[in-house]
Design an enzyme around this catalytic site. Structure first.
Site, PDB file in Angstrom:
ATOM      1  N   LYS A  80     -41.096 -16.306 -34.472  1.00 28.98           N
ATOM      2  CA  LYS A  80     -40.875 -17.618 -33.863  1.00 28.98           C
ATOM      3  C   LYS A  80     -41.046 -18.652 -34.962  1.00 28.98           C
ATOM      4  O   LYS A  80     -41.748 -18.403 -35.961  1.00 28.98           O
ATOM      5  CB  LYS A  80     -41.929 -17.841 -32.768  1.00 28.98           C
ATOM      6  CG  LYS A  80     -41.563 -18.894 -31.764  1.00 28.98           C
ATOM      7  CD  LYS A  80     -40.753 -18.340 -30.601  1.00 28.98           C
ATOM      8  CE  LYS A  80     -40.343 -19.447 -29.659  1.00 28.98           C
ATOM      9  NZ  LYS A  80     -39.552 -18.970 -28.532  1.00 28.98           N
ATOM     10  N   GLY A 178     -38.135 -24.708  -9.176  1.00 30.01           N
ATOM     11  CA  GLY A 178     -37.364 -25.066 -10.373  1.00 30.01           C
ATOM     12  C   GLY A 178     -35.915 -24.637 -10.242  1.00 30.01           C
ATOM     13  O   GLY A 178     -35.627 -23.436 -10.148  1.00 30.01           O
ATOM     14  N   GLY A 180     -33.317 -25.253 -12.440  1.00 34.27           N
ATOM     15  CA  GLY A 180     -32.643 -25.505 -13.717  1.00 34.27           C
ATOM     16  C   GLY A 180     -31.595 -24.444 -13.963  1.00 34.27           C
ATOM     17  O   GLY A 180     -31.037 -23.851 -13.036  1.00 34.27           O
ATOM     18  N   VAL A 182     -31.721 -21.391 -15.059  1.00 37.23           N
ATOM     19  CA  VAL A 182     -31.997 -20.048 -14.543  1.00 37.23           C
ATOM     20  C   VAL A 182     -32.239 -20.090 -13.033  1.00 37.23           C
ATOM     21  O   VAL A 182     -31.683 -19.275 -12.285  1.00 37.23           O
ATOM     22  CB  VAL A 182     -33.212 -19.410 -15.260  1.00 37.23           C
ATOM     23  CG1 VAL A 182     -33.430 -17.996 -14.744  1.00 37.23           C
ATOM     24  CG2 VAL A 182     -33.016 -19.395 -16.762  1.00 37.23           C
TER      25      VAL A 182
HETATM   26  P1  NAD Z   1     -34.514 -25.749 -17.240  1.00 39.62           P
HETATM   27  O1  NAD Z   1     -35.181 -26.807 -18.018  1.00 39.62           O
HETATM   28  O2  NAD Z   1     -33.029 -25.707 -17.158  1.00 39.62           O
HETATM   29  O3  NAD Z   1     -35.055 -25.766 -15.722  1.00 39.62           O
HETATM   30  C1  NAD Z   1     -36.362 -26.007 -15.372  1.00 39.62           C
HETATM   31  C2  NAD Z   1     -36.298 -26.735 -14.032  1.00 39.62           C
HETATM   32  O4  NAD Z   1     -37.639 -26.866 -13.523  1.00 39.62           O
HETATM   33  C3  NAD Z   1     -35.723 -28.146 -14.141  1.00 39.62           C
HETATM   34  O5  NAD Z   1     -34.724 -28.324 -13.158  1.00 39.62           O
HETATM   35  C4  NAD Z   1     -36.932 -29.048 -13.892  1.00 39.62           C
HETATM   36  O6  NAD Z   1     -36.593 -30.257 -13.279  1.00 39.62           O
HETATM   37  C5  NAD Z   1     -37.765 -28.163 -12.984  1.00 39.62           C
HETATM   38  N1  NAD Z   1     -39.181 -28.530 -12.935  1.00 39.62           N
HETATM   39  C6  NAD Z   1     -39.981 -28.997 -13.922  1.00 39.62           C
HETATM   40  N2  NAD Z   1     -41.225 -29.217 -13.455  1.00 39.62           N
HETATM   41  C7  NAD Z   1     -41.219 -28.864 -12.151  1.00 39.62           C
HETATM   42  C8  NAD Z   1     -42.204 -28.851 -11.137  1.00 39.62           C
HETATM   43  N3  NAD Z   1     -43.446 -29.285 -11.343  1.00 39.62           N
HETATM   44  N4  NAD Z   1     -41.858 -28.401  -9.914  1.00 39.62           N
HETATM   45  C9  NAD Z   1     -40.599 -27.984  -9.655  1.00 39.62           C
HETATM   46  N5  NAD Z   1     -39.617 -27.987 -10.583  1.00 39.62           N
HETATM   47  C10 NAD Z   1     -39.926 -28.415 -11.808  1.00 39.62           C
HETATM   48  O7  NAD Z   1     -35.091 -24.372 -17.801  1.00 39.62           O
HETATM   49  P2  NAD Z   1     -34.488 -22.915 -17.632  1.00 39.62           P
HETATM   50  O8  NAD Z   1     -33.702 -22.576 -18.837  1.00 39.62           O
HETATM   51  O9  NAD Z   1     -33.901 -22.764 -16.282  1.00 39.62           O
HETATM   52  O10 NAD Z   1     -35.825 -22.044 -17.716  1.00 39.62           O
HETATM   53  C11 NAD Z   1     -36.736 -21.966 -16.623  1.00 39.62           C
HETATM   54  C12 NAD Z   1     -37.952 -21.174 -17.046  1.00 39.62           C
HETATM   55  O11 NAD Z   1     -37.549 -19.875 -17.454  1.00 39.62           O
HETATM   56  C13 NAD Z   1     -38.728 -21.773 -18.218  1.00 39.62           C
HETATM   57  O12 NAD Z   1     -40.090 -21.491 -18.060  1.00 39.62           O
HETATM   58  C14 NAD Z   1     -38.179 -20.997 -19.396  1.00 39.62           C
HETATM   59  O13 NAD Z   1     -39.105 -20.945 -20.456  1.00 39.62           O
HETATM   60  C15 NAD Z   1     -37.978 -19.630 -18.784  1.00 39.62           C
HETATM   61  N6  NAD Z   1     -36.972 -18.816 -19.476  1.00 39.62           N
HETATM   62  C16 NAD Z   1     -35.697 -19.258 -19.598  1.00 39.62           C
HETATM   63  C17 NAD Z   1     -34.745 -18.465 -20.246  1.00 39.62           C
HETATM   64  C18 NAD Z   1     -33.312 -18.904 -20.381  1.00 39.62           C
HETATM   65  O14 NAD Z   1     -32.453 -18.079 -20.750  1.00 39.62           O
HETATM   66  N7  NAD Z   1     -32.989 -20.147 -20.091  1.00 39.62           N
HETATM   67  C19 NAD Z   1     -35.123 -17.218 -20.760  1.00 39.62           C
HETATM   68  C20 NAD Z   1     -36.443 -16.783 -20.599  1.00 39.62           C
HETATM   69  C21 NAD Z   1     -37.352 -17.594 -19.955  1.00 39.62           C
END
Ligand code: NAD
Length: 353
Positions: A80, A178, A180, A182
């Site tokens: 990392k 959440g 987002g 994913v």
């Molecule tokens: P993202 O930023 O697109 O989505 C996160 C969502 O959570 C956002 O819509 C945000 O508004 C919401 N959020 C933030 N605080 C909140 C709360 N208190 N209550 C409810 N919703 C809340 O991120 P992502 O890429 O969808 O990733 C989501 C999680 O999965 C993260 O923890 C990330 O580290 C993990 N992750 C993602 C990937 C990937 O490929 N994107 C891979 C492995 C792990």
């Protein structure tokens, strides 16, 4: 600031500090373990309050990547990097070129990718100075989030089968925290499978979309934990499984994408004692790293998504062994990852003898 005696230091192979005065780059690259292959892990840009905080983060995250890739069966090690700075104000071409040179100095033992504060455009600049970058346009893979969502969906199905004894998700109630990249993708798969969605997000717009497009029921951010559902799926924050939330959970299964869901390791056992089946975060959310590992001219999307779906079998193995050994699923995931690395070390030693 100590390195070797830091709590997050875990026999890392290398920890390198880079300073490029003209561009202002201050970065740390941590290579945790390369037994299984070159270390791959994202680059995070964050305005850390101290160098010690940046070091702690990079050490912890690089170790996590070793476990994630090992458990996913990839020929990759864990690494990392962090760039100390504000991603809104401190970015420049010179900074990312200097970062590219830093990555290049490791001769491929570390491969950088996107993480918090870093986008494809930044990596394209670093790419001018090094070939050891993944997650850029020419790699053909694109955004890894749909693969992550597909992996979480398959892991969630395995957890439901193991804990609730059914492969049919129709009518199953799932609370998703959440919406987002994913979380929304996961909701789409769940909706197709007939599940009932209860959702929350801090952004009103995301909630509105889930309600309109997927027929989800919206609840407040504080209420999501308390829902009377079959599955709780954390897809937003870390440390969401803690002393306050675990006693409030009514779900029998926890399966979601968020990283570092357990506030502390002991919370894994706490879930077990309450008969709540927890799909370990880095096992179930490995779809993104799996697809990135196949980046290149021969990328075959269909074959890769089938490999991602095997997360179902990986978590099933974890559940069975956790019951057999009366351990938390999180602990078993760690053991399985470590065993793969130890086996590879032994095989290499035998070959060399
Ligand atoms: P993202 O930023 O697109 O989505 C996160 C969502 O959570 C956002 O819509 C945000 O508004 C919401 N959020 C933030 N605080 C909140 C709360 N208190 N209550 C409810 N919703 C809340 O991120 P992502 O890429 O969808 O990733 C989501 C999680 O999965 C993260 O923890 C990330 O580290 C993990 N992750 C993602 C990937 C990937 O490929 N994107 C891979 C492995 C792990």
């Amino acid at each position: 600031m100590s390195v070797f005696s830091s709590g997050a230091y875990d026999d890392h192979e290398a920890v390198l500090f880079f300073h490029d005065k003209p561009s202002g780059l201050k970065a740390i690259i941590a290579v945790h373990d390369t037994t299984l292959g070159p270390s791959l892990g994202g680059t995070r840009m964050w305005p850390y309050e101290s160098d010690a905080e940046a070091l702690e983060d990079v050490l912890r995250l690089s170790q996590g990547m070793t476990y994630k890739s090992a458990l996913a069966g990839l020929k990759l090690g864990g690494g990392k990097s962090v760039i100390i700075g504000n991603s809104r104000n401190d970015k420049s071409e010179a900074l990312f070129e200097a970062f590219g040179r830093a990555v290049n100095s490791l001769n491929g033992q570390y491969i950088a990718a996107e993480d918090v504060g870093i986008g494809v455009a930044d990596l394209e600049i670093a790419r001018r100075e090094t070939a050891h970058i993944s997650g850029i346009r020419e790699g053909n893979v694109g955004n890894p989030s749909p693969a992550t969502a597909w992996g979480v969906f398959n892991g969630l199905k395995a957890a439901v089968k193991y804990r609730l004894g059914t492969e049919d998700l129709a009518g199953l109630k799932v609370a998703v925290q959440g919406l987002g990249q994913v979380g929304f993708g996961l909701c789409t798969h769940l909706k197709e499978a007939g599940a009932k969605l209860i959702v929350t997000d801090i952004h009103e717009q995301s909630i509105h979309r889930a309600v309109q497009e997927l027929g989800a029921t919206a609840v407040g951010t504080e209420e999501i934990i308390h829902q009377d559902v079959d599955v709780f799926s954390p897809c937003a924050l870390g440390a969401v499984l803690n002393d306050e939330t675990i006693p409030a959970l009514k779900a029998k299964v926890v399966a979601g994408a968020a990283n570092n869901q357990l506030a502390e390791a002991r919370h894994g056992l706490e879930l077990r004692h309450r008969n709540i089946l927890y799909a370990p975060d880095y096992a179930i959310n490995a779809g993104g790293i799996i697809i990135i590992s196949h980046e290149g001219p021969n990328f075959d999307k269909e074959a890769t998504m089938s490999e991602v779906a095997q997360i179902h079998d990986t978590v099933m193995k974890i559940f069975m062994r956790a019951d057999k050994e009366k351990q938390s699923t999180a602990k078993i995931a760690d053991l399985m990852a470590l065993e793969r690395i130890e086996n590879e070390k032994k095989a290499k030693a035998d070959k060399a003898a």
